[in-house]
Design an enzyme around this catalytic site. Structure first.
Site, PDB file in Angstrom:
ATOM      1  N   SER A  62       0.223   2.894  -9.454  1.00  0.00           N
ATOM      2  CA  SER A  62       0.096   2.236  -8.148  1.00  0.00           C
ATOM      3  C   SER A  62      -1.271   2.352  -7.480  1.00  0.00           C
ATOM      4  O   SER A  62      -1.504   1.707  -6.457  1.00  0.00           O
ATOM      5  CB  SER A  62       1.165   2.756  -7.180  1.00  0.00           C
ATOM      6  OG  SER A  62       2.400   2.185  -7.499  1.00  0.00           O
TER       7      SER A  62
ATOM      8  N   LYS B 261      -2.555   4.142   3.088  1.00  0.00           N
ATOM      9  CA  LYS B 261      -1.329   3.469   2.657  1.00  0.00           C
ATOM     10  C   LYS B 261      -0.200   3.942   3.577  1.00  0.00           C
ATOM     11  O   LYS B 261      -0.148   5.133   3.925  1.00  0.00           O
ATOM     12  CB  LYS B 261      -1.047   3.860   1.204  1.00  0.00           C
ATOM     13  CG  LYS B 261       0.116   3.146   0.539  1.00  0.00           C
ATOM     14  CD  LYS B 261       0.267   3.618  -0.920  1.00  0.00           C
ATOM     15  CE  LYS B 261       1.383   2.879  -1.651  1.00  0.00           C
ATOM     16  NZ  LYS B 261       1.533   3.354  -3.045  1.00  0.00           N
TER      17      LYS B 261
ATOM     18  N   SER C  90       1.662  -0.505  -6.370  1.00  0.00           N
ATOM     19  CA  SER C  90       2.209  -0.698  -5.032  1.00  0.00           C
ATOM     20  C   SER C  90       1.182  -0.540  -3.914  1.00  0.00           C
ATOM     21  O   SER C  90       1.407  -1.001  -2.805  1.00  0.00           O
ATOM     22  CB  SER C  90       3.341   0.310  -4.794  1.00  0.00           C
ATOM     23  OG  SER C  90       2.821   1.632  -4.789  1.00  0.00           O
TER      24      SER C  90
END
Lengths: 485, 477, 96
Positions: free
Chosen positions: A177, A78, A153
């Site tokens: 997330s 990420k 997210s």
């Protein structure tokens, strides 16, 4: 068999027996990315060259007999994890061009374990969102339905694993997330106990809630990844100096006699009927494995969202104050003075959701409101922690849906922040309490969208989560489908 | 109208740790800009602070030395504001749970003791530096100082004059330097002071509105700024004006302070607990260890010097004002066993020589052993006190021992009785007239014989011995 | 109304953000919705509850020893700065 469909467990064997070279795997993954990522948009930066170079080094090491836990495993990060010499942006305009002179501790650990960093994945800007729509690079799409969101997210990481664009990915979880996108993309997502994995180099959103964890295709892979990621780090004061168990050793152990807590507050109203029936199926499977389901109560559940949306924005308003156009990242061209430089850079550099949360966080900390909001929320947070401590006296693990419903349409909730916030309703309490949680796929809607089941355990009891979910997975009542891309 | 002045001081002291408070960068002063920085003190994304244990220990020492209670539980908070010298846009400090509270310092002013309360001592990080250039519209940021550890020592509003404030400040400074936790250099900013000053009618219980004074970089300027502020506030009130709460910057050149009103943002620091740092928990054992590690503090040392060495309070004060000077003095005493003479010579010749050169005791070429030997030589009569004053100058310049100087310069005093007797015999023989007159009762002529003897010995005759022998021999015949 | 436009403007200034009229309108309304939702916390009796501390376990005293390690070079330190000159970061003049 296509190499990109492999799990880490399967690839490890083939690497160990030298049936496949790391370079071959990386080439296969890069080819897969080239084929599908224009549709999915999981990646914002594919590191083709460095990944191939790393793979060559790994192959050279393997030739000398050096085989590590993740030798040759292509892993996506990420874009919230700092990577030395590689642009790291948190998918925000304000950090465009920022090149960290350091690696996050998890990145060091992955490299040390022989993993190959294949690329940086898309995310909601500064991890603020539940749909990966607030990224400055544009939205990621759900591999199971390209008109829908992958969750957020960490949507890019979840989608990359779901679409077989990597073997595993790293995400971060502040209020769900990792688990929420894992559920919506039909993969396994684990949020460890707060302090289990170092946060050094993880760009902070809400420091008391943030935790790094893996996305994998199977529970066994999750155990392998956690064994590599977990551990004390002298660079993170909040990381915990406890031994790291061999998580894989818990796979395959039975769960006879386990009590599965079913919190009544999570099963009333708001849950989509297909999600409810998928969860019923999970309960039946666990009972068939010899566990029993017990009714438990987490009485302060209804306050979790309010507490979260005070604590997280408060911390974020402070954590994000450093993005000011002075030391790194974006700076506007025209400004009248220093204050104007700050205001213009921050107003143009941050997206609306980030600005909304900075405003909210600044407000709840500001003079005259601190006690009513931040302090009050911190006290209720204590009660929420207490709820879990009480619950784990009567059950081994807790089972809930990961999300109230399956993936929604892109754009469906972008104009209604409260509705967007409500999609994290089942995952937020975990972060407030600091306990570990995992989401595993447990079914599909009639239209073929994945549904996730969430398990929670006490502090540092990740092994229990892996044991129960592995038992569920191995029971074979849930048949995994690949997305049609 | 008569007013009572009320003063409280906030002192920031940089701690003499090797590395910064939350990262491993060096704290050394004077490095080239931004060369003592790392991702942590630059406030880069994703980095985390880890507390330097020595910072806690130094702060504990100061807390113990100022009679504070050390809180068993203390924690860190973030103070949020935007400024280019603050890369994270928050300063990590202690807010609602400081390391230490409720202390005091006894100060002496005009022979009277006075107790000044210390509200709290807390740990925090320093900010960077902004360099300004008058000729262009920019400021330049140097982050070397960012993250240098500080303690903030907040006093109660217990001081009632600029002199008291200065005395308190000197006492604090003296302790910090004694503890070797701060170098105390005001010009380099390692010891900084802000003052809160207000006045109220004599007898009033209610404090007046206070002004905060900043930018005073010497003891003298602290005193001047406070004196100016008291005058300013008195004038305002006596002329129907009103003091407003504000920050004022002292301008040492102009001798006035100026309001920062209008240039200052309305601050709302939004303090909240720093989630990146764990609380500090201090147990009795740790406190005891820190207490044991404390050196003898100036007040105790002064009292001991007065009692043990029987030197005047003033002398004890001078000798203990600088810890190294007190060590020097005690070493001379240890080697010579002559506390009073040692005090006279250190306070007299040694400090005079150092002051002339604007040096401190650490740069003194007269070693304690050398001075002890000099005292010994005076006592033995090898040289006179007057000669010793010349010898010590030589010692100071050349760094040599007194016996070497005496030998090379042939300075040694003649204390050999037979040699002096021979000289006197010779003089008596050469001056029969004067001898006769002396014996006839002209006592003044004794001086003549002393002068002749000194002339004959080149001034080296031991004066006391010469006197004795002369008296005997002039009377004898 | 929990928060009016003037207060939103004040918070924006504290946050070093600025908004156009329409955005201001929208933000004020959205912040009000969120703050109204927060109201429900007032129903919880927390009189005898301590605020949650940052650490999940009763942890304390994470220290490092006072040891100096190499810093970045000033060149590395300033590499990301949008406006660096020589050894320093340059900013619009700060009025003192």
């Amino acid at each position: 068999m296509e190499l990109h469909f492999l799990t880490i467990g399967e690839l490890r064997e083939k690497i160990a027996t030298r049936e496949i070279a790391a370079t071959t795997v990386v080439r296969s993954i890069l080819k897969r990315i080239a084929e599908v990522d224009t549709q999915v948009h999981a990646y914002i930066n594919v590191l083709s060259e460095s990944a191939m170079a790393e793979a060559e080094l790994i192959d050279a090491a393997i030739a000398k007999g050096i085989i590590k836990p993740l030798s040759g495993v292509p892993i996506a990060l990420k874009d919230i994890c700092c990577t030395k010499g590689i642009e790291t942006t948190c998918c925000s305009r304000i950090l465009r061009g920022f090149i960290p002179p350091y690696d996050a501790t998890v990145v060091e650990k992955l490299r040390e374990a022989g993993a190959i960093i294949i690329g940086k994945t898309n995310m909601d800007e500064f991890a603020m969102g539940s749909s990966t729509e607030t990224s400055c690079f544009g939205a990621t799409r759900n591999p199971y339905d390209l008109t829908r969101i992958p969750g957020g997210s960490s949507g890019g990481s979840a989608a990359a694993v779901a679409a077989d664009e990597c073997l595993a990915a790293i995400g971060s979880d502040t209020g769900g997330s990792i688990r929420q996108p894992a559920a919506l993309c039909g993969v396994v997502g684990l949020k460890p106990t707060y302090g289990r994995v170092s946060r050094f180099g993880l760009i902070a959103f809400a420091s008391s809630l943030d935790q790094i964890g893996p996305f994998t295709k199977t529970v066994a892979d999750s155990a392998l990844m956690l064994s590599v990621l977990a551990g004390y780090d002298a660079k993170d004061s909040t990381s915990v100096n406890l031994p790291v168990p061999d998580y894989s050793a818990f796979l395959g152990r039975d769960i006879r006699g386990w009590r599965i807590g079913i919190p009544r507050e999570y099963f009333i109203g708001g849950i989509d009927t297909e999600t409810q029936s998928a969860l019923d199926g999970v309960m039946r499977t666990l009972q068939a494995c010899g566990a029993s389901c017990v009714d438990i109560s987490l009485p302060h559940t209804e306050y979790c969202l309010a507490v979260y949306y005070i604590v997280a924005p408060a911390e974020a308003s402070s954590n994000l104050a450093r993005y000011d156009g002075i030391k790194y990242g974006m700076r506007v061209e025209k400004f009248s003075d220093l204050k104007d430089l700050y205001k213009k850079t921050r107003s143009q550099g941050f997206g609306s959701e980030v600005k909304r949360r900075i405003m909210l966080g600044t407000y709840v900390l500001s003079s005259g409101y601190y006690d009513a909001y931040y302090k009050k929320a911190s006290r209720v947070r204590t009660l929420i922690k207490q709820d879990f401590a009480d619950a784990f006296r009567v059950c081994d693990v807790i089972l809930t849906p990961t999300t109230p419903s399956a993936a929604f349409k892109i754009g469906e909730k972008t104009n209604d922040p409260m509705q967007m916030y409500l999609s994290d309703i089942f995952t937020i309490s975990t972060n407030l309490a600091g306990i570990p949680g995992i989401s595993v796929p447990c079914g599909y809607t009639a239209s073929g969208l994945p549904i996730g089941a969430q398990f929670l355990a006490g502090h540092f009891e990740e092994a229990k989560l892996l044991q129960v979910t592995a038992a569920y997975e191995q029971a074979g009542t849930f048949i995994k489908r690949r997305p049609k891309i | 109208m008569d007013f009572t002045t009320v003063i409280g001081l906030e002192v920031h002291a940089q701690l003499l740790t090797k590395s910064k408070i939350f990262c491993s960068c060096s704290t050394t002063f004077g490095a080239s800009p931004n060369s003592h920085t790392c991702p942590v003190c630059l406030g880069m994304p994703g980095v985390l602070p880890v507390l330097n244990k020595t910072v806690v220990e130094f702060a504990m020492k100061m807390a113990l030395a100022t009679n504070c209670n050390i809180n068993k539980f203390s924690s860190f908070a973030r103070k949020n504001y935007f400024y280019p010298d603050l890369p994270k846009a928050y300063q990590i400090s202690q807010y609602s749970e400081p390391l230490a509270e409720h202390g005091y310092m006894d100060i002496e002013l005009d022979g009277k003791m006075k107790r000044i309360g210390i509200t709290r001592i807390h740990i925090e990080e320093d900010a960077g530096k902004l360099l300004h250039d008058d000729h262009n519209p920019f400021s330049y940021v140097d982050l070397n100082r960012t993250g240098v550890p500080l303690i903030e020592i907040v006093s109660e509003p217990d001081m009632h004059s600029a002199e008291e404030a200065a005395a308190y400040l000197r006492a604090l400074h003296e302790i910090l330097v004694y503890l070797e936790i701060c170098d105390g250099t005001m010009e380099e900013g390692s010891f900084r002071c802000d003052a809160n000053v207000s006045i109220m009618p004599v007898g009033s219980q209610e404090f007046g509105t206070r002004a905060e004074l900043k930018n005073m970089n010497s003891f003298r300027n602290v005193q001047r700024a406070i004196e100016y502020e008291v005058k300013r506030q008195s004038y305002l009130i006596e002329n129907g004006g009103r003091v407003i709460q504000e920050t004022r910057l002292w301008d040492a050149n102009a001798g006035v302070s100026n309001s920062m009103r209008g240039k200052e943002e309305a601050h709302d620091y939004r303090y909240f607990p720093d989630p990146d740092l764990l609380p500090v928990i201090v147990n009795d054992d740790w406190i005891a260890r820190m207490r044991e590690s404390l050196p003898e503090l100036p007040a105790a040392k002064r009292a001991r010097f007065i009692a043990d060495y029987e030197i005047p309070a003033y002398d004890a004060g001078v000798l203990t004002a600088d810890k190294r000077l007190s060590f020097y003095y005690e070493e001379v005493v240890r080697l010579s066993g002559k506390p009073k003479q040692a005090s006279n010579w250190v306070m007299g010749e040694v400090l005079r020589l150092l002051n002339e050169d604007k040096k401190d005791i650490s740069a003194c070429a007269v070693s304690p052993a050398g001075l002890a030997m000099l005292l010994e030589l005076i006592e033995k009569g090898t040289i006179s006190g007057k000669m010793a004053k010349d010898v010590i100058v030589e010692m100071y310049v050349a760094g040599a021992m007194p016996d070497e100087i005496i030998a090379t310069k042939g300075l040694s005093q003649i204390s050999d009785e037979s040699a002096i007797i021979a000289t006197i015999t010779d003089i008596i023989a050469k001056n029969p007239e004067q001898l006769e007159q002396f014996r006839a009762g002209k006592d003044k002529l004794f001086g003549f014989f002393v002068g002749q003897a000194m002339k004959a010995t080149g001034g080296k005759a031991n004066p006391a011995l010469l006197n004795d022998l002369l008296k005997k021999m002039l009377a004898a015949n | 109304m929990k928060i009016g436009k003037a207060e939103v403007a004040h918070i924006a200034n504290l946050s070093r953000l600025e908004f156009g009229d329409a955005e201001m309108e929208l933000f004020t309304s959205q912040l009000n919705d969120i703050l109204l939702y927060m109201e429900k916390l007032s129903a919880v009796d927390t009189a005898s509850v301590m605020p949650a501390t940052t650490q999940e376990m009763a942890r304390h005293n994470a220290f490092r020893e006072d040891v100096v390690a190499p810093s970045l070079s000033s060149e590395e330190a300033l590499r990301n700065a949008p406006d660096a000159t020589g050894d320093c970061i340059r900013v619009p003049k700060v009025v003192e």
